[in-house]
Design an enzyme around this catalytic site. Structure first.
Site, PDB file in Angstrom:
ATOM      1  N   GLY A  73       0.821  -1.204   0.000  1.00  0.00           N
ATOM      2  CA  GLY A  73       0.000   0.000   0.000  1.00  0.00           C
ATOM      3  C   GLY A  73       0.854   1.252   0.000  1.00  0.00           C
ATOM      4  O   GLY A  73       0.541   2.239  -0.685  1.00  0.00           O
ATOM      5  N   THR A  74       1.938   1.218   0.740  1.00  0.00           N
ATOM      6  CA  THR A  74       2.826   2.382   0.822  1.00  0.00           C
ATOM      7  C   THR A  74       3.364   2.750  -0.558  1.00  0.00           C
ATOM      8  O   THR A  74       3.394   3.929  -0.927  1.00  0.00           O
ATOM      9  CB  THR A  74       3.988   2.073   1.796  1.00  0.00           C
ATOM     10  OG1 THR A  74       3.426   1.759   3.083  1.00  0.00           O
ATOM     11  CG2 THR A  74       4.939   3.248   1.920  1.00  0.00           C
ATOM     12  N   ASN A 152      -8.105   3.691   9.128  1.00  0.00           N
ATOM     13  CA  ASN A 152      -7.645   2.449   9.738  1.00  0.00           C
ATOM     14  C   ASN A 152      -7.872   2.404  11.245  1.00  0.00           C
ATOM     15  O   ASN A 152      -8.031   1.337  11.815  1.00  0.00           O
ATOM     16  CB  ASN A 152      -6.160   2.214   9.406  1.00  0.00           C
ATOM     17  CG  ASN A 152      -5.318   3.461   9.550  1.00  0.00           C
ATOM     18  OD1 ASN A 152      -5.690   4.528   9.080  1.00  0.00           O
ATOM     19  ND2 ASN A 152      -4.178   3.334  10.203  1.00  0.00           N
ATOM     20  N   GLN A 180      -8.065   0.220   3.542  1.00  0.00           N
ATOM     21  CA  GLN A 180      -8.982  -0.333   4.545  1.00  0.00           C
ATOM     22  C   GLN A 180     -10.389  -0.594   4.001  1.00  0.00           C
ATOM     23  O   GLN A 180     -11.210  -1.192   4.678  1.00  0.00           O
ATOM     24  CB  GLN A 180      -9.089   0.607   5.759  1.00  0.00           C
ATOM     25  CG  GLN A 180      -7.818   0.683   6.596  1.00  0.00           C
ATOM     26  CD  GLN A 180      -7.453  -0.636   7.276  1.00  0.00           C
ATOM     27  OE1 GLN A 180      -8.280  -1.542   7.423  1.00  0.00           O
ATOM     28  NE2 GLN A 180      -6.216  -0.756   7.694  1.00  0.00           N
ATOM     29  N   SER A 200      -3.887  -2.885  -0.704  1.00  0.00           N
ATOM     30  CA  SER A 200      -2.768  -3.681  -0.199  1.00  0.00           C
ATOM     31  C   SER A 200      -3.236  -5.093   0.124  1.00  0.00           C
ATOM     32  O   SER A 200      -4.260  -5.281   0.787  1.00  0.00           O
ATOM     33  CB  SER A 200      -2.198  -3.026   1.057  1.00  0.00           C
ATOM     34  OG  SER A 200      -1.213  -3.865   1.630  1.00  0.00           O
ATOM     35  N   GLY A 201      -2.469  -6.094  -0.322  1.00  0.00           N
ATOM     36  CA  GLY A 201      -2.862  -7.489  -0.167  1.00  0.00           C
ATOM     37  C   GLY A 201      -3.049  -7.934   1.267  1.00  0.00           C
ATOM     38  O   GLY A 201      -4.032  -8.598   1.599  1.00  0.00           O
ATOM     39  N   HIS A 202      -2.106  -7.544   2.143  1.00  0.00           N
ATOM     40  CA  HIS A 202      -2.125  -8.150   3.478  1.00  0.00           C
ATOM     41  C   HIS A 202      -3.255  -7.622   4.366  1.00  0.00           C
ATOM     42  O   HIS A 202      -3.463  -8.129   5.457  1.00  0.00           O
ATOM     43  CB  HIS A 202      -0.764  -8.002   4.173  1.00  0.00           C
ATOM     44  CG  HIS A 202      -0.428  -6.641   4.691  1.00  0.00           C
ATOM     45  ND1 HIS A 202      -0.584  -6.317   6.018  1.00  0.00           N
ATOM     46  CD2 HIS A 202       0.047  -5.537   4.082  1.00  0.00           C
ATOM     47  CE1 HIS A 202      -0.189  -5.058   6.196  1.00  0.00           C
ATOM     48  NE2 HIS A 202       0.193  -4.567   5.042  1.00  0.00           N
ATOM     49  N   THR A 238      10.739  -7.409 -12.070  1.00  0.00           N
ATOM     50  CA  THR A 238      10.060  -8.683 -12.329  1.00  0.00           C
ATOM     51  C   THR A 238       8.923  -8.861 -11.333  1.00  0.00           C
ATOM     52  O   THR A 238       9.082  -8.602 -10.134  1.00  0.00           O
ATOM     53  CB  THR A 238      11.068  -9.848 -12.239  1.00  0.00           C
ATOM     54  OG1 THR A 238      12.084  -9.616 -13.217  1.00  0.00           O
ATOM     55  CG2 THR A 238      10.403 -11.192 -12.502  1.00  0.00           C
ATOM     56  N   CYS A 326       1.948   1.292  13.312  1.00  0.00           N
ATOM     57  CA  CYS A 326       3.180   2.003  12.992  1.00  0.00           C
ATOM     58  C   CYS A 326       3.587   2.944  14.111  1.00  0.00           C
ATOM     59  O   CYS A 326       4.761   3.229  14.293  1.00  0.00           O
ATOM     60  CB  CYS A 326       3.008   2.807  11.712  1.00  0.00           C
ATOM     61  SG  CYS A 326       2.105   1.916  10.469  1.00  0.00           S
TER      62      CYS A 326
END
Ligand SMILES: *Cc1c(COP(=O)(O)O)cnc(C)c1O
Length: 400
Positions: A73-74, A152, A180, A200-202, A238, A326
């Site tokens: 995401g960052t 978030n 979010q 973001s995936g996680h 890649t 964070c």
């Protein structure tokens, strides 16, 4: 129960769905080809990447060509801001909000030091924006408006399309950090004013280290990572093949579970919130009661430190959070809750519970069972119980 804990910190990160792991595995073992290769061994992998892209595009109601895979995401947030500014080199003004993630706020701070002018829109006590403030800030010099879809920490949802309409009227680019929101509320880029959107995936049951940036067709873009021609020249490097395939699968699962999963989470969240508020004195919900993600509750308990609550929850095997991941670790109160203007007595004693589709009724019952005792014991130890003035003085000294 996941692993050996009751995991209620899903806005920090989520469990990778077992179906996602299963889909990814062959691409970490047998199918290790480079999707850009000319041989069919690489080509097979290229096809799987294409499927991942289609699945992510479908979740957003976007076209495949509008998806650029990123590392997180960052990266998406950074790439979007830089691209919007490079596309309009004569404009020097950015509008964002005071409650953004560090991936936006710290980029904006750096840009200020490079001569850009940044407006940080304020939020009210319920975590909401004032659109008149946005109207007043928008000028012909505004290159970019970047706001989050949902916060978030508080879970508060912003009126994205209203912000987008105002932004487009002034000819600025509209970027949305939807990290979010994706997988929690339905999104459709076809009927949206959003130009660029970060995910973001996680945060949606895919692994860490993969994300995506939606780029509306026609919006000018310059890559942040300059290199090979991957991602149609919009992001060199890649591809993270297993990550992309995992994110695709996670997106497909969200299409299946989103509606039903959100309803279930909202029911459990509301139960947790209502019972805690009813059984524990001197506590309140931070954030708008309804304009909020279905999985998030942020509750302030007066006269105690959030970190102390977390420590006791942890002893019961319950994972929650105070402030964002964070910033916790430092005792500075969350910039989001501070921007909401919460009084000091609540600011330091706020806890966020964030649920997922894996959260069970039994897990919520356990939290409901242990919380009143934890709060009562901590308050009994607190020299400040019922004394706002003493608490305020102590906090002011501690955080000077
Ligand atoms: C987690 C989060 C990010 C950062 O995503 P990463 O993939 O961890 O870099 C950005 N914005 C919001 C709102 C987030 O919750």
């Amino acid at each position: 129960m996941q692993g050996n804990c009751i995991y209620l910190d899903n806005n920090a990160t989520t469990r990778v769905a077992p179906e996602v792991v299963e889909t990814m595995l062959p691409y970490m073992t047998d199918f290790y080809g480079n999707p850009s290769s000319m041989h069919s061994f690489g080509g097979q992998v290229g096809k799987a990447v294409k499927t991942g892209r289609e699945q992510v595009a479908a979740l957003l109601g976007a076209d495949d060509s509008e998806i650029v895979f990123t590392s997180c995401g960052t990266e998406g947030d950074n790439a979007a801001i830089r691209a919007a500014l490079q596309a309009q080199p004569d404009k020097r003004h950015i509008i964002t909000t005071s409650v953004e993630h560090a991936a936006i706020l710290n980029v904006c701070k750096q840009l200020e030091s490079q001569g850009y002018h940044v407006t940080y829109l304020s939020v009210n006590r319920q975590g909401q924006l004032d659109l008149d403030e946005l109207d007043a800030a928008l000028t012909g010099d505004t290159a970019l408006v970047t706001t989050m879809y949902a916060n978030n920490e508080s879970g508060v949802i912003f009126p994205i399309e209203e912000i987008g309409m105002r932004t487009k009227e002034k000819g600025a680019i509209f970027h949305v950090d939807a990290v979010q929101a994706v997988g929690k509320i339905p999104l459709n880029m076809k009927s949206s004013t959003i130009d660029m959107l970060t995910l973001s995936g996680h945060k949606l049951h895919a692994p860490k280290g993969i994300g995506a940036l939606y780029l509306r067709r026609g919006v000018r873009f310059r890559p942040l990572l300059i290199g090979g021609h991957q991602e149609r020249g919009r992001r060199g490097g890649t591809e993270n093949v297993p990550g992309i395939i995992g994110l695709g699968k996670a997106a497909e699962l969200e299409m299946l579970y989103l509606e039903q999963g959100s309803k279930k989470q909202k029911k459990l969240r509301d139960k947790l919130e209502q019972i805690l508020i009813a059984t524990i004195p001197e506590c309140e919900v931070n954030g708008h009661p309804t304009e909020r993600l279905p999985n998030t509750t942020n509750i302030g308990f007066k006269y105690i430190e959030g970190e102390a609550i977390l420590f006791h929850l942890d002893k019961h095997g319950i994972c929650a959070s105070s402030g964002s991941a964070c910033t916790s670790g430092s005792l500075e109160p969350s910039h989001v809750l501070r921007a909401m203007g919460l009084p000091y007595t609540i600011l330091h004693g706020s806890i966020r519970f964030s649920l997922s589709r894996y959260t069970t009724d039994t897990e919520i019952d356990t939290v409901i069972e242990v919380m009143p005792g934890i709060i009562e014991r901590l308050r009994a130890l607190s020299p400040f119980k019922n004394d706002d003035a003493a608490w305020l003085q102590e906090q002011t000294l501690a955080h000077r």
